[in-house]
Design a protein around this motif. Sequence first.
Motif: not given
Length: 306
Positions: A293-294, A55-56, A48-52, A41-43
């Motif tokens: 997951i989402e 890496p996974f 979804r929320e990252g501004s840039e 879930l954190p990945t």
Amino acid sequence: MLRIRHEVNGGPEVLFAEEADVPAAGTGELLIRVEAVGVTLPTVRKVREGSEPVPFGGEVAGAVVAGPGVTGFTAGERVTGLCFADAYAEYAVLNTAMTSRIPAGAGAVEAVALVRSGLVARGAYEAGRVDPGESVLVTAAASAVGTLALQYAKAGGAGRVVAAVSRADKADFVRGLGADEVVLYGDADWGGPYDVILDGVGGDLLGPAVRALATGGRLVAFSSGGGTVQAYELLLRGASLIGFQMRAVATGKPELYERWLRELWQLRAAGTLRTAVHEAIPLSEAARAHAVIEQRRNLGKVVLVP
């Protein structure tokens, strides 16, 4: 090699596959040929929320290819561990401090479903200081960590183990893993009070979780979901909020980490712990794995297989 990347400010629909060079392992690192990758879930939240672009990172399992200057591992050995960059790929680099062997007879998918999630479940359970006969509520109970936390609570002698889930159609699944009762997040009454709550969700659920604690209860927060707790709610119940992070144990208490790891595989061999894998999805279909997951459809661990 095949590697999965994503675009900025997008969801699972913007994941894409690309060809990339095989990474090189540095000092104290192992290069492995990946057989399974755990989706967390954190990945998914970072995508979804990252501004840039990020890496996974994640849990991976596979066979050792090389490790310059590394002792204790040999080429061909099958291991599992954490990759902090580009885990969604056919080859990955692991830090040896957080890498362990997969026992004979165990598969890569099972290792990804068991090791990291099991260690987090064990650590959260220990942090809650659960006494025999006490009541335990586990949120995100159908997740990889949640399914193992339920089993730890039952094996540890908890008197009442309750699973909190997002959807009613997960009830039979978590009951099959040891839950005595099931509640939904949206229920007005969570069936408390509880002596211990193991929370893998955070965010808006922290408030209801605190209010479901018994006098002197302990809430263990181990999710990446953030959230705010009103001090008054803790004072009212004489309750405690405890934060748990597995990395702090792995890096700060390596002997304890190794002991928990050995015990984890022993419990698996004895049948005390069972892994739950929702689906093994081809690496090229990573977007579909994130969507599962989402949409909160997963029952257990979602795994990518190159």
